[in-house]
Each structure stands twice: as structure tokens, then as C-alpha cells.
Design a protein around this motif. Sequence first.
Motif, PDB file in Angstrom:
ATOM      1  N   ASP A 184       0.978  -1.225  -0.101  1.00 50.36           N
ATOM      2  CA  ASP A 184      -0.042  -0.122   0.106  1.00 50.36           C
ATOM      3  C   ASP A 184       0.734   1.278   0.008  1.00 50.36           C
ATOM      4  OD1 ASP A 184      -2.404  -1.451   0.259  1.00 50.36           O
ATOM      5  OD2 ASP A 184      -2.646  -1.336   2.252  1.00 50.36           O
ATOM      6  N   LEU A 185       0.736   2.103  -0.837  1.00 52.08           N
ATOM      7  CA  LEU A 185       1.547   3.409  -1.149  1.00 52.08           C
ATOM      8  C   LEU A 185       0.620   4.694  -1.585  1.00 52.08           C
ATOM      9  CD1 LEU A 185       4.413   2.036  -3.251  1.00 52.08           C
ATOM     10  CD2 LEU A 185       4.485   2.457  -0.822  1.00 52.08           C
ATOM     11  N   PRO A 186      -0.497   4.909  -0.498  1.00 49.69           N
ATOM     12  CA  PRO A 186      -1.375   5.774  -0.899  1.00 49.69           C
ATOM     13  C   PRO A 186      -0.606   7.314  -1.237  1.00 49.69           C
ATOM     14  CG  PRO A 186      -1.315   5.407   1.546  1.00 49.69           C
ATOM     15  CD  PRO A 186      -0.444   4.532   0.824  1.00 49.69           C
ATOM     16  N   GLY A 187      -1.153   7.746  -2.321  1.00 56.83           N
ATOM     17  CA  GLY A 187      -0.553   8.952  -2.740  1.00 56.83           C
ATOM     18  C   GLY A 187       0.534   9.059  -3.647  1.00 56.83           C
ATOM     19  N   LYS A 188       1.231   7.873  -3.857  1.00 51.62           N
ATOM     20  CA  LYS A 188       2.420   7.746  -4.679  1.00 51.62           C
ATOM     21  C   LYS A 188       1.905   7.330  -6.030  1.00 51.62           C
ATOM     22  CE  LYS A 188       5.269   7.392  -0.963  1.00 51.62           C
ATOM     23  NZ  LYS A 188       6.020   8.690  -0.536  1.00 51.62           N
ATOM     24  N   THR A 189       2.754   7.873  -7.032  1.00 47.96           N
ATOM     25  CA  THR A 189       2.742   7.187  -8.543  1.00 47.96           C
ATOM     26  C   THR A 189       3.801   6.491  -8.843  1.00 47.96           C
ATOM     27  OG1 THR A 189       3.624   9.367  -9.178  1.00 47.96           O
ATOM     28  CG2 THR A 189       1.179   9.549  -8.879  1.00 47.96           C
ATOM     29  N   ASP A 190       3.809   6.090 -10.095  1.00 48.14           N
ATOM     30  CA  ASP A 190       5.014   5.101 -10.423  1.00 48.14           C
ATOM     31  C   ASP A 190       6.247   6.232 -10.436  1.00 48.14           C
ATOM     32  OD1 ASP A 190       3.837   6.937 -12.595  1.00 48.14           O
ATOM     33  OD2 ASP A 190       4.267   5.377 -14.144  1.00 48.14           O
ATOM     34  N   SER A 191       6.019   7.226 -10.677  1.00 48.04           N
ATOM     35  CA  SER A 191       7.288   8.120 -10.563  1.00 48.04           C
ATOM     36  C   SER A 191       8.103   8.431  -9.272  1.00 48.04           C
ATOM     37  CB  SER A 191       7.396   9.552 -11.277  1.00 48.04           C
ATOM     38  OG  SER A 191       6.320  10.099 -10.611  1.00 48.04           O
ATOM     39  N   ASP A 192       7.183   8.101  -8.077  1.00 43.34           N
ATOM     40  CA  ASP A 192       7.440   8.138  -6.799  1.00 43.34           C
ATOM     41  C   ASP A 192       8.412   7.167  -6.362  1.00 43.34           C
ATOM     42  OD1 ASP A 192       6.512  10.723  -6.559  1.00 43.34           O
ATOM     43  OD2 ASP A 192       4.552   9.730  -5.878  1.00 43.34           O
ATOM     44  N   ILE A 193       8.284   5.882  -7.115  1.00 47.62           N
ATOM     45  CA  ILE A 193       8.723   4.593  -6.540  1.00 47.62           C
ATOM     46  C   ILE A 193       9.828   4.069  -7.126  1.00 47.62           C
ATOM     47  CG2 ILE A 193       7.896   2.128  -6.111  1.00 47.62           C
ATOM     48  CD1 ILE A 193       5.060   3.296  -6.208  1.00 47.62           C
ATOM     49  N   ASN A 194      10.640   3.509  -6.702  1.00 43.38           N
ATOM     50  CA  ASN A 194      12.133   3.003  -7.145  1.00 43.38           C
ATOM     51  C   ASN A 194      12.271   1.372  -6.831  1.00 43.38           C
ATOM     52  OD1 ASN A 194      14.362   2.784  -8.671  1.00 43.38           O
ATOM     53  ND2 ASN A 194      15.798   2.926  -6.538  1.00 43.38           N
TER      54      ASN A 194
END
Length: 147
Positions: A49-59
Motif C-alpha cells: 500500500d502506497l497511498p498518494g504515490k505514483t509510479d514516478s515516486d517509487i524505485n
Amino acid sequence: MNELALFNDLFDGFEDDGYLMPSFNFRKAFAAPKVDVKEEKEAYLLEMDLPGKTDSDINIELDRNVLTISSQTKSEKEEKKEEKAEGKTAGKYLIKERSYSKFSRSFTLPEDVDSENLTAKVTNGVLTVTMPRKAIAAPKRIAITAA
């Protein structure tokens, strides 16, 4: 790591601080998102669960069979100056609280994961990593010859 090791890790200082009651470590409990891993016949599914995150926020990185998922989000502080607009004084922020979040979770993958074909997607704040399974070679018996 077993379930009790995780639970025990959340309570720091039970004996070290001299307190009778354990102190709950909120940083460890809430710093990293929780993960569900499901084993299926054809693949493993990891959901985070990564609420508020988009694919560009995740590595997401895979290095020597260790999958690492990380994110770092920083909200810049914005100061507004007083400006006069049509004879009125515009407001300014006295307090503007924004968050800074950073986490990193690493997982050692099972031997039967096909690391060349991992896929990941983010939908409605849930990261799903699909890890297809591959066949593992059976143990090989080695014949012994007499000299």
C-alpha cells in the motif's frame, strides 16, 4: 525472520531503559508500508500500500536476487509574502506543515523466481509486483567410478 521477531522489534527499551512498561517504537511501526506476499502456482504476488504515490515516486531494484522497493517524497516549503490586492492585505502562512517520507524495503526472492520477467504496476495507491516462477533443476546424482 519469524512473526515474533517482527513483533519484538517494535518494542524497544523494555529492559534497557529501566521502565516497567515497554516503549512502542512508532518509527519502526509506521516508517515502511506493510506488504502482502501471495504464493500462486505460476507466480508470487507482492502488494504494498502506497497511498498518494505514483509510479514516478517509487524505485524498484533487483540486485543478486534481492528486490528493493524504495521511495522518497519531499514537500518543499512555500512562503507567501504579504501582498496588497485591491486595497486588501493578502494573507500569509503562519504554519504550513508538509511531510517528508522515505522508506526502503528489501526482500530476498525465492530460488524459483524468474528474475528476468518481473513486472510492477501501481493502481489506486497499491503497488503490485508480479514475480513469475520458473522450474528448479532437480538434484543431480553423480556416479562414482572405482579407480
